[in-house]
Design an enzyme around this catalytic site. Structure first.
Site, PDB file in Angstrom:
ATOM      1  N   ARG A   1     -14.582  22.587 -13.406  1.00 33.82           N
ATOM      2  CA  ARG A   1     -13.173  22.082 -12.525  1.00 33.82           C
ATOM      3  C   ARG A   1     -12.247  23.211 -12.935  1.00 33.82           C
ATOM      4  O   ARG A   1     -12.108  23.955 -14.095  1.00 33.82           O
ATOM      5  CB  ARG A   1     -12.764  20.721 -13.221  1.00 33.82           C
ATOM      6  CG  ARG A   1     -13.612  19.582 -13.083  1.00 33.82           C
ATOM      7  CD  ARG A   1     -13.311  18.472 -14.045  1.00 33.82           C
ATOM      8  NE  ARG A   1     -14.289  17.561 -13.915  1.00 33.82           N
ATOM      9  CZ  ARG A   1     -14.261  16.201 -13.159  1.00 33.82           C
ATOM     10  NH1 ARG A   1     -12.956  15.802 -12.668  1.00 33.82           N
ATOM     11  NH2 ARG A   1     -14.935  15.366 -13.415  1.00 33.82           N
TER      12      ARG A   1
ATOM     13  N   SER B   1     -17.956  -5.817 -18.472  1.00 33.74           N
ATOM     14  CA  SER B   1     -16.995  -4.645 -17.476  1.00 33.74           C
ATOM     15  C   SER B   1     -17.781  -4.201 -16.461  1.00 33.74           C
ATOM     16  O   SER B   1     -19.037  -4.089 -16.272  1.00 33.74           O
ATOM     17  CB  SER B   1     -16.871  -3.397 -18.514  1.00 33.74           C
ATOM     18  OG  SER B   1     -16.393  -2.370 -17.990  1.00 33.74           O
TER      19      SER B   1
ATOM     20  N   SER C   1     -11.077   3.620  -6.780  1.00 37.33           N
ATOM     21  CA  SER C   1     -10.486   4.694  -6.611  1.00 37.33           C
ATOM     22  C   SER C   1     -11.269   6.002  -5.617  1.00 37.33           C
ATOM     23  O   SER C   1     -10.763   6.533  -5.036  1.00 37.33           O
ATOM     24  CB  SER C   1      -9.709   5.393  -7.679  1.00 37.33           C
ATOM     25  OG  SER C   1     -10.727   5.883  -8.621  1.00 37.33           O
TER      26      SER C   1
ATOM     27  N   HIS D   1      -4.597   1.353  -8.237  1.00 32.64           N
ATOM     28  CA  HIS D   1      -4.872   1.993  -6.895  1.00 32.64           C
ATOM     29  C   HIS D   1      -4.357   0.756  -5.908  1.00 32.64           C
ATOM     30  O   HIS D   1      -4.408   1.076  -4.717  1.00 32.64           O
ATOM     31  CB  HIS D   1      -6.045   2.383  -6.767  1.00 32.64           C
ATOM     32  CG  HIS D   1      -6.386   3.685  -7.645  1.00 32.64           C
ATOM     33  ND1 HIS D   1      -5.902   5.096  -7.102  1.00 32.64           N
ATOM     34  CD2 HIS D   1      -7.028   3.637  -8.563  1.00 32.64           C
ATOM     35  CE1 HIS D   1      -6.204   5.594  -8.059  1.00 32.64           C
ATOM     36  NE2 HIS D   1      -7.087   5.185  -8.955  1.00 32.64           N
TER      37      HIS D   1
ATOM     38  N   THR E   1       0.060   1.464 -13.186  1.00 29.92           N
ATOM     39  CA  THR E   1       0.614   2.781 -13.584  1.00 29.92           C
ATOM     40  C   THR E   1       1.861   2.743 -12.452  1.00 29.92           C
ATOM     41  O   THR E   1       1.897   2.165 -11.483  1.00 29.92           O
ATOM     42  CB  THR E   1      -0.376   3.644 -13.060  1.00 29.92           C
ATOM     43  OG1 THR E   1      -0.083   5.114 -13.488  1.00 29.92           O
ATOM     44  CG2 THR E   1      -0.844   3.757 -11.662  1.00 29.92           C
TER      45      THR E   1
ATOM     46  N   LYS F   1       1.220   6.637  -9.257  1.00 30.48           N
ATOM     47  CA  LYS F   1       0.651   6.737  -8.443  1.00 30.48           C
ATOM     48  C   LYS F   1       1.571   6.333  -7.108  1.00 30.48           C
ATOM     49  O   LYS F   1       2.729   6.950  -6.658  1.00 30.48           O
ATOM     50  CB  LYS F   1      -0.545   5.804  -8.335  1.00 30.48           C
ATOM     51  CG  LYS F   1      -1.737   6.639  -9.133  1.00 30.48           C
ATOM     52  CD  LYS F   1      -2.876   5.730  -9.169  1.00 30.48           C
ATOM     53  CE  LYS F   1      -4.144   6.548  -9.958  1.00 30.48           C
ATOM     54  NZ  LYS F   1      -3.804   6.949 -11.218  1.00 30.48           N
TER      55      LYS F   1
ATOM     56  N   THR G   1       2.653   6.613 -30.475  1.00 29.41           N
ATOM     57  CA  THR G   1       2.746   7.674 -29.548  1.00 29.41           C
ATOM     58  C   THR G   1       4.350   7.950 -29.258  1.00 29.41           C
ATOM     59  O   THR G   1       5.176   6.883 -29.321  1.00 29.41           O
ATOM     60  CB  THR G   1       1.959   7.575 -28.300  1.00 29.41           C
ATOM     61  OG1 THR G   1       2.060   8.594 -27.415  1.00 29.41           O
ATOM     62  CG2 THR G   1       2.534   6.004 -27.370  1.00 29.41           C
ATOM     63  N   THR G   2       4.782   8.988 -28.680  1.00 27.37           N
ATOM     64  CA  THR G   2       6.224   8.897 -28.319  1.00 27.37           C
ATOM     65  C   THR G   2       6.475   8.440 -26.973  1.00 27.37           C
ATOM     66  O   THR G   2       5.494   8.200 -26.099  1.00 27.37           O
ATOM     67  CB  THR G   2       6.385  10.406 -28.001  1.00 27.37           C
ATOM     68  OG1 THR G   2       6.292  11.264 -29.334  1.00 27.37           O
ATOM     69  CG2 THR G   2       7.808  10.839 -27.699  1.00 27.37           C
TER      70      THR G   2
END
Length: 447
Positions: A62, A178, A230, A258, A286, A289, A318-319
Site C-alpha cells: 500500500r 460473528s 463496506s 456505513h 462512526t 464517514k 486514551t486521550t
C-alpha cells in the site's frame, strides 16, 4: 577486572545461531558489543524487509497518495506528484459520503469551539478531557438511535475494538458469534480476548441459528454483525438476525458505520429504516464517514454503556477528542436529523452512476444494493496499475482494494459518488474507467 571466558561468534548470516555467550560477570563492551548490536539490528531489518518485499511482489503493498482536499471544492483535490507538480484530481473513493466535512454549519461549529476552548482536549475523559460538547453529543446520539445512553470514542475502530474486548472480558464465560465479513476492528476486538468465538457464513441466518442453538440458553452470547458491508455494498438481514438472537437469549451488536446519516428516518441507519432498532442491544457508529468529521460511538442501555465506560481500557486510557471535533460532530448530526436533502441527493447520484456504468458495459458487483459500488478487477497487480493510470492520465483518484481487505481474486475499485459530484464528473469517471479497462484488458463483469 579483565574479561574471562568470552565467546563471540557473531554468525550474522544465520539468525538462529547469532548470539554472544559470556561466561563472565563483565558485560560485553567495545567493538564486540557494537558488532553484536549491528548484527541484531540487521536480523530484524532483514526480516521486515523480506515481508515488505513479499507485499510488493504480490501487488498488495500500500502506498499513500498525496491528495490535498480543497475546502469548498470537494470532491476536487490537488495531487502533489513525485516531481513536485500540482495536478487537479477528482476523488471517487472517500468515505465522506455526504460531503459534510465541507458543510458551513459544521465548519462554523468547529471554529467557534476552537476560539472558546483552544485546540486539544487535555487528556482522557477521566483526567480532564470531558466538556459540555461531549454531553450534548452523547445525548444527541442516544436520542438519534432511540437508546438510553451513548459513549463517544476517538475513532470508530476504537469503539468496536474496546467495546467488544470489554464485554467479552467482563461477561462470565461469554461466547461471540460473528459474521464472516465483519470489519477488522470487530475481529481484533474478538481476537484480543480468550472468549470462545464462532463465525457464521455471511448473512446466513440459518447458520447463525445453528450455532446459537448449540449454546446453553443461560450462557452469555453476543451476535456481532454490520448493516451495510463496506466492500460489497450489501445489507444484512437485520430483522431476522435480531429475532434469532432474541430467541436464544443473545445480545445483538450492530455496526452501522456505513449506513448512519444516509438511511432511515433522520438518517439513523438501516435498523431505524426497518423499524427494528429497538430490537438491537448495541448500535455502533462512526462520525468519520457520512457525518464528515472523526470519532466513533456506541449506543445502548444506560447500564451497558456505563459498564463499557467503566471497564473498557480502550476508552479509559486514551486521550479524548478535542472540543472542536466534538462540536463539529454534534452540528453535523443535528443537521442531518432534520435535513433529508443530502441523503436524497446521494441516492439520486448513486442511481445515475450505476446506470452510467451499466450503459458503458462496466458492471457493478451484483452483491451491491447500496451507495457502495464495487467494480471488480480480479487481480492485485492489474488493479494497482489501473489505479495509477486513472490518476496519472485522467485525474481520477480511486484506490485499489486488494487482499487482505478483500479475498485474493476479488480485487476491485470501490466507487463512492457523493451529492457534490456533478453529472460531468460522472461522465468523466465512466469514460476514464472505459479507457483504462480497455488498456489493461479488464472485462466489465460482475461477481
Amino acid at each position: 577486572m579483565p574479561l574471562r571466558n568470552v565467546t563471540c561468534p557473531h554468525r550474522i548470516g544465520d539468525a538462529s545461531t547469532h548470539f554472544c555467550v559470556l561466561l563472565s560477570v563483565m558485560p560485553i563492551t567495545g567493538a564486540c558489543e557494537r558488532r553484536h548490536q549491528r548484527g541484531k539490528h540487521n536480523m530484524y531489518e532483514d526480516f521486515l524487509s523480506e515481508k515488505l518485499q513479499e507485499l510488493r511482489n504480490s501487488g498488495q503493498y500500500r502506498e499513500f497518495v498525496d491528495i490535498n482536499r480543497r475546502a469548498g471544492a470537494y470532491p476536487q483535490a490537488i495531487r502533489r506528484t513525485a516531481d513536485g507538480r500540482d495536478q487537479q484530481v477528482t476523488v471517487w473513493c472517500s468515505n465522506d459520503y455526504l460531503g459534510m466535512s465541507q458543510h458551513p454549519e459544521v465548519l462554523e461549529a468547529m471554529h467557534r469551539a476552537i476560539d472558546e476552548y483552544g485546540a486539544g482536549s487535555g487528556g482522557s475523559r477521566n483526567i480532564g478531557g470531558t466538556h459540555a460538547h461531549y454531553a450534548a453529543l452523547e445525548s444527541a446520539l442516544a436520542e438519534w438511535h432511540g437508546k438510553q445512553a451513548a459513549l463517544v470514542f476517538p475513532t470508530g475502530y476504537g469503539s468496536n475494538d474496546a467495546t467488544l474486548q470489554c464485554l467479552l472480558r467482563i461477561l462470565p464465560d461469554a461466547v461471540i458469534i460473528s459474521d464472516e465479513l465483519n470489519h477488522a476492528s470487530i475481529i481484533n476486538g474478538i481476537r484480543s480476548t480468550r472468549a470462545e468465538r464462532a463465525v457464521f457464513r455471511h448473512n446466513d441466518v440459518d447458520h447463525l441459528e445453528e450455532l446459537l442453538a448449540g449454546q446453553p440458553l443461560d450462557r452469555p452470547k453476543i451476535v456481532a454483525f454490520e448493516s451495510v458491508y463496506s466492500m460489497d455494498g450489501d445489507v444484512a438481514p437485520i430483522e431476522e438476525i435480531a429475532k434469532v438472537a432474541q430467541h436464544y437469549n443473545a445480545l445483538t451488536y450492530l455496526d452501522e458505520v456505513h449506513a448512519i446519516g444516509m438511511y432511515g428516518p433522520r438518517g439513523a441507519g438501516i435498523a431505524a429504516q426497518l423499524n427494528v432498532d429497538h430490537h438491537i442491544d448495541i448500535i455502533q457508529g462512526t462520525m468519520a464517514k457520512a457525518i464528515g468529521v472523526i470519532g466513533g460511538y456506541i449506543t445502548g442501555s444506560a447500564t451497558l454503556v456505563d459498564a463499557v465506560r467503566s471497564f473498557a481500557s480502550g476508552f479509559i486510557f486514551t486521550t479524548s477528542l478535542p472540543p472542536a471535533v466534538v462540536a463539529a460532530c454534534h452540528a453535523s448530526i443535528e443537521h442531518l436529523k432534520s435535513s433529508p436533502r443530502e441523503r436524497e441527493a446521494l441516492h439520486h447520484k448513486t442511481v445515475a452512476l450505476r446506470s452510467a456504468l451499466q450503459d458503458a458495459g462496466i458492471a457493478v458487483m451484483e452483491c451491491s444494493t447500496t451507495h457502495v459500488l464495487p467494480v471488480l478487477v480480479g487481480d492485485a497487480q492489474r488493479c494497482k496499475e489501473a489505479a495509477t493510470r486513472l490518476l496519472d492520465v485522467h485525474g481520477v483518484y480511486l484506490q485499489p482494494i486488494n487482499s487482505p481487505t478483500v479475498p485474493v481474486g476479488t480485487e476491485r475499485f470501490r466507487v463512492n459518488v457523493t451529492p457534490n459530484h456533478t453529472d460531468e464528473d460522472i461522465t468523466h469517471l465512466v469514460q476514464a474507467l472505459t479507457e483504462v479497462f480497455a488498456h489493461y484488458g479488464v472485462t466489465g463483469h460482475a461477481a
